[in-house]
Design an enzyme around this catalytic site. Structure first.
Site, PDB file in Angstrom:
ATOM      1  N   MET A  47      40.582 -47.899 -25.096  1.00  0.00           N
ATOM      2  CA  MET A  47      40.574 -47.728 -23.644  1.00  0.00           C
ATOM      3  C   MET A  47      40.656 -46.240 -23.301  1.00  0.00           C
ATOM      4  O   MET A  47      40.976 -45.869 -22.177  1.00  0.00           O
ATOM      5  CB  MET A  47      41.722 -48.505 -23.001  1.00  0.00           C
ATOM      6  CG  MET A  47      41.573 -50.008 -23.243  1.00  0.00           C
ATOM      7  SD  MET A  47      42.375 -51.037 -22.013  1.00  0.00           S
ATOM      8  CE  MET A  47      44.064 -50.553 -22.194  1.00  0.00           C
ATOM      9  N   GLY A  48      40.388 -45.391 -24.294  1.00  0.00           N
ATOM     10  CA  GLY A  48      40.344 -43.953 -24.030  1.00  0.00           C
ATOM     11  C   GLY A  48      41.716 -43.318 -24.021  1.00  0.00           C
ATOM     12  O   GLY A  48      42.676 -43.871 -24.556  1.00  0.00           O
TER      13      GLY A  48
ATOM     14  N   HIS B 136      44.381 -40.217 -28.717  1.00  0.00           N
ATOM     15  CA  HIS B 136      45.391 -39.379 -29.370  1.00  0.00           C
ATOM     16  C   HIS B 136      45.215 -39.529 -30.878  1.00  0.00           C
ATOM     17  O   HIS B 136      44.269 -40.191 -31.345  1.00  0.00           O
ATOM     18  CB  HIS B 136      46.793 -39.762 -28.889  1.00  0.00           C
ATOM     19  CG  HIS B 136      47.068 -41.230 -28.899  1.00  0.00           C
ATOM     20  ND1 HIS B 136      47.103 -41.971 -30.055  1.00  0.00           N
ATOM     21  CD2 HIS B 136      47.270 -42.114 -27.887  1.00  0.00           C
ATOM     22  CE1 HIS B 136      47.357 -43.232 -29.763  1.00  0.00           C
ATOM     23  NE2 HIS B 136      47.444 -43.354 -28.445  1.00  0.00           N
TER      24      HIS B 136
ATOM     25  N   HIS C 137      44.285 -42.902 -32.473  1.00  0.00           N
ATOM     26  CA  HIS C 137      42.882 -43.328 -32.320  1.00  0.00           C
ATOM     27  C   HIS C 137      41.999 -42.602 -33.334  1.00  0.00           C
ATOM     28  O   HIS C 137      41.111 -43.204 -33.953  1.00  0.00           O
ATOM     29  CB  HIS C 137      42.361 -42.992 -30.918  1.00  0.00           C
ATOM     30  CG  HIS C 137      43.000 -43.767 -29.811  1.00  0.00           C
ATOM     31  ND1 HIS C 137      43.792 -43.184 -28.866  1.00  0.00           N
ATOM     32  CD2 HIS C 137      42.936 -45.077 -29.494  1.00  0.00           C
ATOM     33  CE1 HIS C 137      44.205 -44.091 -27.997  1.00  0.00           C
ATOM     34  NE2 HIS C 137      43.698 -45.253 -28.364  1.00  0.00           N
TER      35      HIS C 137
ATOM     36  N   GLY D 193      44.629 -51.192 -34.397  1.00  0.00           N
ATOM     37  CA  GLY D 193      45.918 -50.663 -34.841  1.00  0.00           C
ATOM     38  C   GLY D 193      46.975 -51.754 -34.890  1.00  0.00           C
ATOM     39  O   GLY D 193      46.955 -52.696 -34.094  1.00  0.00           O
TER      40      GLY D 193
ATOM     41  N   LYS E 264      50.035 -51.398 -34.087  1.00  0.00           N
ATOM     42  CA  LYS E 264      51.038 -51.309 -33.016  1.00  0.00           C
ATOM     43  C   LYS E 264      50.869 -52.512 -32.082  1.00  0.00           C
ATOM     44  O   LYS E 264      51.829 -53.101 -31.650  1.00  0.00           O
ATOM     45  CB  LYS E 264      50.909 -50.004 -32.224  1.00  0.00           C
ATOM     46  CG  LYS E 264      52.011 -49.923 -31.164  1.00  0.00           C
ATOM     47  CD  LYS E 264      52.021 -48.604 -30.461  1.00  0.00           C
ATOM     48  CE  LYS E 264      50.948 -48.515 -29.419  1.00  0.00           C
ATOM     49  NZ  LYS E 264      51.153 -49.426 -28.251  1.00  0.00           N
TER      50      LYS E 264
HETATM   51  O1  PAF Z   1      43.964 -51.989 -27.683  1.00  0.00           O
HETATM   52  C1  PAF Z   1      43.200 -51.617 -26.778  1.00  0.00           C
HETATM   53  O2  PAF Z   1      43.010 -50.424 -26.544  1.00  0.00           O
HETATM   54  C2  PAF Z   1      42.487 -52.661 -25.940  1.00  0.00           C
HETATM   55  O3  PAF Z   1      43.268 -53.811 -25.775  1.00  0.00           O
HETATM   56  C3  PAF Z   1      41.083 -53.040 -26.472  1.00  0.00           C
HETATM   57  C4  PAF Z   1      41.170 -53.669 -27.845  1.00  0.00           C
HETATM   58  C5  PAF Z   1      40.218 -51.789 -26.543  1.00  0.00           C
HETATM   59  C6  PAF Z   1      40.415 -54.038 -25.531  1.00  0.00           C
HETATM   60  O4  PAF Z   1      40.283 -53.535 -24.239  1.00  0.00           O
END
Ligand code: PAF
Length: 280
Positions: A26-27, A30, A33, A145, A147
């Site tokens: 979801m952007g 950090h 990611h 992840g 988490k």
């Molecule tokens: O973990 C996330 O960032 C979100 O839940 C995902 C998997 C990108 C779905 O929107």
């Protein structure tokens, strides 16, 4: 790195690619990611990342509006790391061009407990968007992840039950030096809350040690942890010792017999809700 905003442009970039490794996000990227991207690169080629803040997985009183949107910085970070070949960053009209009447509803056993109990609709929203993203990207592997432990299990169960040809890889939780799990939501913590936040992980370690030592049963350890959180100014939703395989509570025999366990928690510090977990 190519940045594409439409499904058509994404498919143009990926035509004929059979080993795509995918990291949905979801952007507000950090270090955790970026670590997912590196793992993806070890397991496929090309690597595709997506950035999409998915309204469908947020409840009406949750932080959809304040969720940080930092696309320009995210692109810079991904370009510096050089792991990602295509970044797919659709807008809502692209991914939801019409009201979403078909939704993936995870089963009660996994979808309605823990996060599913406190965030009704969350796993429906996650499963629905992940299926959409998989259908757009058509990856061979995808990285999530640990988490978001329950999310990882829900996605795995969805792939299994719908026979999706995607292998789901789990990445260990990435932590700051003081133990706090990296999360885009950490930026909402005040300086004082940030100093308190690592205690959440410390508490999970304490629960693990108590259970391992056999000194207290799971319910007592959970209750004590909830109490400690409240005393320290948190508003906990749950601290729960569960079986790794299905997130159901373990029996005393299973605990003593070495069943793989995980302790999971979700708790609010000020206005920020944090989640964490620890396998043992
Ligand atoms: O973990 C996330 O960032 C979100 O839940 C995902 C998997 C990108 C779905 O929107």
């Amino acid at each position: 790195m190519k940045v594409v905003h439409t499904i058509e442009a994404l498919r143009d970039q990926l035509r004929g690619q059979l080993r795509v490794a995918f990291v949905p996000t979801m952007g507000n990227l950090h270090a955790a990611h970026l670590s997912l991207m590196r793992l993806a690169r070890q397991h496929g080629d090309p690597v595709v990342a997506s950035i999409f803040v998915n309204r469908l997985q947020f409840g009406p009183n949750e932080d959809f509006d304040r969720y940080p949107r930092t696309l320009a910085e995210d692109i810079e970070k991904l370009e510096a790391e050089r792991d990602v070949y295509v970044l797919f960053a659709p807008d809502e009209r692209e991914l939801y061009p019409e009201p979403q009447n078909f939704r993936i509803q995870p089963g009660e056993a996994l979808g309605k407990i823990l996060e599913g109990e406190f965030r009704p609709g969350f796993f429906m929203g996650v499963s629905t968007v992940v299926l959409k993203l998989f259908s757009c990207v058509q990856p061979r592997v995808a990285v999530f992840g640990k988490k978001d432990y329950q999310q990882l299990m829900v996605v795995r169960a969805m792939c299994r039950q719908f026979q999706l040809p995607v292998e789901i890889l789990a990445h260990e939780t990435v932590r700051d030096a003081d133990g706090l799990a990296l999360s885009s939501r950490n930026r909402f913590l005040s300086a004082q809350e940030r100093a308190e936040a690592p205690n959440l992980y410390g508490l999970l370690q304490r629960v693990r040690d108590q259970i391992r030592s056999g000194r207290v049963d799971a319910a007592t350890a959970e209750g004590q942890a909830m109490q400690t959180l409240r005393e320290r100014g948190w508003d906990p939703d749950y601290v729960a010792v569960r079986r790794q395989r299905d997130l159901l509570p373990p029996t005393a025999q299973e605990i003593h017999g070495g069943e793989p366990l995980v302790v999971l928690t979700a708790a609010r510090l000020g206005t920020t809700r944090l989640i964490d977990n620890l396998e043992f």
